[in-house]
Design a protein around this motif. Structure first.
Motif, PDB file in Angstrom:
ATOM      1  N   LEU A   1      64.929 -25.773   8.287  1.00 56.68           N
ATOM      2  CA  LEU A   1      66.280 -26.322   8.108  1.00 56.68           C
ATOM      3  C   LEU A   1      67.221 -25.135   7.844  1.00 56.68           C
ATOM      4  O   LEU A   1      67.313 -24.644   6.727  1.00 56.68           O
ATOM      5  CB  LEU A   1      66.283 -27.337   6.968  1.00 56.68           C
ATOM      6  N   GLY A   2      67.861 -24.652   8.898  1.00 55.86           N
ATOM      7  CA  GLY A   2      68.654 -23.404   8.802  1.00 55.86           C
ATOM      8  C   GLY A   2      67.784 -22.250   9.262  1.00 55.86           C
ATOM      9  O   GLY A   2      66.587 -22.411   9.474  1.00 55.86           O
ATOM     10  N   PRO A   3      68.340 -21.052   9.417  1.00 55.58           N
ATOM     11  CA  PRO A   3      67.585 -19.958  10.046  1.00 55.58           C
ATOM     12  C   PRO A   3      66.410 -19.403   9.231  1.00 55.58           C
ATOM     13  O   PRO A   3      65.380 -19.084   9.782  1.00 55.58           O
ATOM     14  CB  PRO A   3      68.639 -18.866  10.269  1.00 55.58           C
ATOM     15  N   ARG A   4      66.600 -19.198   7.923  1.00 56.61           N
ATOM     16  CA  ARG A   4      65.555 -18.677   7.031  1.00 56.61           C
ATOM     17  C   ARG A   4      64.976 -17.353   7.544  1.00 56.61           C
ATOM     18  O   ARG A   4      63.766 -17.114   7.532  1.00 56.61           O
ATOM     19  CB  ARG A   4      64.431 -19.709   6.833  1.00 56.61           C
ATOM     20  N   HIS A   5      65.878 -16.554   7.991  1.00 48.54           N
ATOM     21  CA  HIS A   5      65.609 -15.256   8.590  1.00 48.54           C
ATOM     22  C   HIS A   5      65.429 -14.230   7.466  1.00 48.54           C
ATOM     23  O   HIS A   5      66.207 -14.209   6.526  1.00 48.54           O
ATOM     24  CB  HIS A   5      66.839 -14.994   9.476  1.00 48.54           C
TER      25      HIS A   5
ATOM     26  N   ALA B   1      69.673  -3.169   6.931  1.00 47.75           N
ATOM     27  CA  ALA B   1      68.604  -3.842   6.186  1.00 47.75           C
ATOM     28  C   ALA B   1      67.383  -4.041   7.085  1.00 47.75           C
ATOM     29  O   ALA B   1      67.492  -4.055   8.308  1.00 47.75           O
ATOM     30  CB  ALA B   1      69.104  -5.198   5.691  1.00 47.75           C
ATOM     31  N   ILE B   2      66.200  -4.185   6.454  1.00 46.76           N
ATOM     32  CA  ILE B   2      64.997  -4.525   7.221  1.00 46.76           C
ATOM     33  C   ILE B   2      65.071  -6.024   7.478  1.00 46.76           C
ATOM     34  O   ILE B   2      65.330  -6.801   6.571  1.00 46.76           O
ATOM     35  CB  ILE B   2      63.725  -4.212   6.417  1.00 46.76           C
ATOM     36  N   SER B   3      64.816  -6.384   8.730  1.00 45.09           N
ATOM     37  CA  SER B   3      65.048  -7.750   9.132  1.00 45.09           C
ATOM     38  C   SER B   3      63.839  -8.243   9.920  1.00 45.09           C
ATOM     39  O   SER B   3      63.243  -7.467  10.668  1.00 45.09           O
ATOM     40  CB  SER B   3      66.308  -7.684   9.988  1.00 45.09           C
TER      41      SER B   3
ATOM     42  N   ASP C   1      68.721 -14.935  -1.028  1.00 43.22           N
ATOM     43  CA  ASP C   1      67.984 -15.200   0.200  1.00 43.22           C
ATOM     44  C   ASP C   1      66.507 -14.899  -0.026  1.00 43.22           C
ATOM     45  O   ASP C   1      66.096 -14.521  -1.129  1.00 43.22           O
ATOM     46  CB  ASP C   1      68.604 -14.453   1.392  1.00 43.22           C
ATOM     47  N   VAL C   2      65.700 -15.085   1.009  1.00 43.57           N
ATOM     48  CA  VAL C   2      64.252 -14.965   0.854  1.00 43.57           C
ATOM     49  C   VAL C   2      63.870 -13.570   0.339  1.00 43.57           C
ATOM     50  O   VAL C   2      63.041 -13.431  -0.569  1.00 43.57           O
ATOM     51  CB  VAL C   2      63.542 -15.266   2.197  1.00 43.57           C
ATOM     52  N   GLY C   3      64.490 -12.531   0.908  1.00 44.10           N
ATOM     53  CA  GLY C   3      64.189 -11.167   0.464  1.00 44.10           C
ATOM     54  C   GLY C   3      64.494 -11.001  -1.026  1.00 44.10           C
ATOM     55  O   GLY C   3      63.700 -10.418  -1.774  1.00 44.10           O
ATOM     56  N   ASN C   4      65.630 -11.553  -1.477  1.00 37.00           N
ATOM     57  CA  ASN C   4      65.979 -11.469  -2.910  1.00 37.00           C
ATOM     58  C   ASN C   4      64.946 -12.206  -3.765  1.00 37.00           C
ATOM     59  O   ASN C   4      64.605 -11.771  -4.863  1.00 37.00           O
ATOM     60  CB  ASN C   4      67.334 -12.135  -3.215  1.00 37.00           C
ATOM     61  N   ILE C   5      64.471 -13.348  -3.264  1.00 39.20           N
ATOM     62  CA  ILE C   5      63.535 -14.182  -4.046  1.00 39.20           C
ATOM     63  C   ILE C   5      62.207 -13.431  -4.230  1.00 39.20           C
ATOM     64  O   ILE C   5      61.619 -13.421  -5.311  1.00 39.20           O
ATOM     65  CB  ILE C   5      63.266 -15.524  -3.311  1.00 39.20           C
TER      66      ILE C   5
END
Ligand SMILES: Cc1cc2nc3c(=O)[nH]c(=O)nc-3n(C[C@H](O)[C@H](O)[C@H](O)COP(=O)(O)OP(=O)(O)OC[C@H]3O[C@@H](n4cnc5c(N)ncnc54)[C@H](O)[C@@H]3O)c2cc1C
Length: 367
Positions: free
Chosen positions: A52-56, A184-186, A352-356
């Protein structure tokens, strides 16, 4: 060995389990949904994988990327990975973050350049509107940010927003490569089920209870009530909003939500190869369109688009307003020691996921 309760099995809860189980603690994870992963769970529609959304995935720290990559092999996007914003009054798509070189292609180029020359810089900005106007001038702010942000939060004025964490990666006007956040690393998982195998691997040594709702909280005494019985722990990790675990003690926090539409199109690819998603900054009711194939590399003659529409039906985006941020601080100050409030809802921040992952690695390293 401590008895630890983790509340919520999204990315934040799974990282906590991943960090705490190897230390020999007795870890219980309670998740109300029938699956782990929260907002980053992969579903399928017409065979197409999607979230649900990109979650990139994005991070500035190599060790954060590697932490995930160890259990969830990740495809890196070093180049050829861009986002555009549609500006209706110019009848044009431009890169986002706003790119310096594209100002030359804008019909009001001279006005924008004159405004840029006068910009004082964002140091003295007191709110999101001032941050952008002081950084890029009123015309670029009007085009790219004003309408988008007000649509996103359902507000009258961006002067209400005091937390600039919402500003994408702190970049107002970009130079250099046009690929978004090229500094950033993506990446995104190679697996067609996205991050899902990570959630299983991270919690393999925890006692995981899915479909389980906590009926009552007694956080001062490290107790929660499940199926009519109280259970006591030495330490609690909560990924829920603190207003829930402290039973609304200081009043409600505000949130923005999203409705998600899925549309399959009879073409192999709808967006240009390097474009992963599009932002819409005008009066249309949606904010963003994502083409899932760009992330999953799913091979099919059709393509799946996801459309995000601001909504009040769910709680996905913590409000970056002073009143709400102050109220959240009151909640955090009221938590006893050995109760950790983490994740996007727990910290009430636009993480975002990286922060989490970074937060989980830092907070639980010494627990
Ligand atoms: C639309 C959208 C798009 C996004 N896109 C990106 C992106 O492209 N890149 C990126 O890095 N980040 C993105 N994010 C942010 C990212 O998805 C979040 O940072 C991350 O998922 C937060 O993880 P979490 O564990 O804190 O929360 P969640 O994933 O929300 O997990 C919380 C979990 O707690 C469970 N729970 C709730 N209440 C209870 C209860 N009472 N008892 C037990 N369990 C409960 C929920 O079911 C859920 O599983 C996006 C967010 C949104 C909303």
């Amino acid at each position: 060995m401590a008895r630890i309760l983790i509340i919520g099995g999204g990315f934040a809860g799974c990282i906590a389990a991943d960090m705490l189980c190897p230390k020999g603690h007795d870890v219980t994870l309670v998740e109300q949904a029938p699956f782990l992963g929260g907002g980053c769970k992969t579903f399928t529609y017409g065979g197409h994988p999607y979230t649900l959304g990109p979650r990139h995935f994005l991070t500035r720290r190599e060790e954060v990327f590697e932490f995930l990559n160890r259990k969830c092999p990740m495809r890196r996007y070093d180049a050829g990975h861009e986002f555009l914003t549609y500006i209706e009054r110019d009848q044009q798509f431009y890169h986002f973050p706003i790119h310096r070189d594209e100002i030359d292609e804008m019909p009001d180029r001279d006005k924008i350049l004159a405004e840029l020359a006068e910009c004082p810089g964002a140091d003295k900005a007191r709110n999101l509107e001032e941050y952008w106007v002081f950084s890029v001038g009123p015309t670029l702010y009007d085009k790219f940010v004003d309408g988008y942000s007000r649509k996103m939060w359902g507000i009258e004025s961006n002067t209400e927003i005091v937390d600039f964490g919402f500003t994408p990666k702190g970049v107002a006007l970009k130079t250099g490569p046009k690929a978004a956040w090229s500094e950033a690393i993506s990446g995104f998982p190679y697996a067609l089920n996205g991050y899902d195998d990570y959630f299983t691997a991270a919690t393999v040594d925890a006692k995981v209870h899915l479909n389980t709702t906590i009926e009552d909280f007694d956080i001062a005494n490290y107790r929660v009530k499940i199926a009519g019985e109280w259970h006591t722990y030495d330490l609690i990790v909560s990924t829920l909003s603190p207003e829930i675990i402290l039973k609304d003690a200081f009043g409600p926090l505000r949130w923005a939500g999203r409705d998600f539409l899925k549309i399959v199109l009879p073409v192999k690819e709808a967006l240009p190869p390097e474009i992963f998603f599009l932002y819409y900054a005008n009066a249309e009711p949606f904010t963003r369109i994502v083409e899932y194939k760009k992330f999953y590399h799913y091979d099919a003659p059709t393509t799946l688009l996801g459309i995000e529409i601001p909504s009040k039906k769910n709680k996905l985006y913590p409000f970056p307003m002073k009143e709400d941020q102050d109220r959240h601080r009151q909640y955090i100050e009221a938590l006893p020691e050995r109760v950790f409030s983490v994740g996007r809802s727990g910290t009430y921040r636009y993480l975002d996921v990286g922060n989490i992952i970074e937060q989980g690695m830092d907070v639980f390293r010494d627990v």
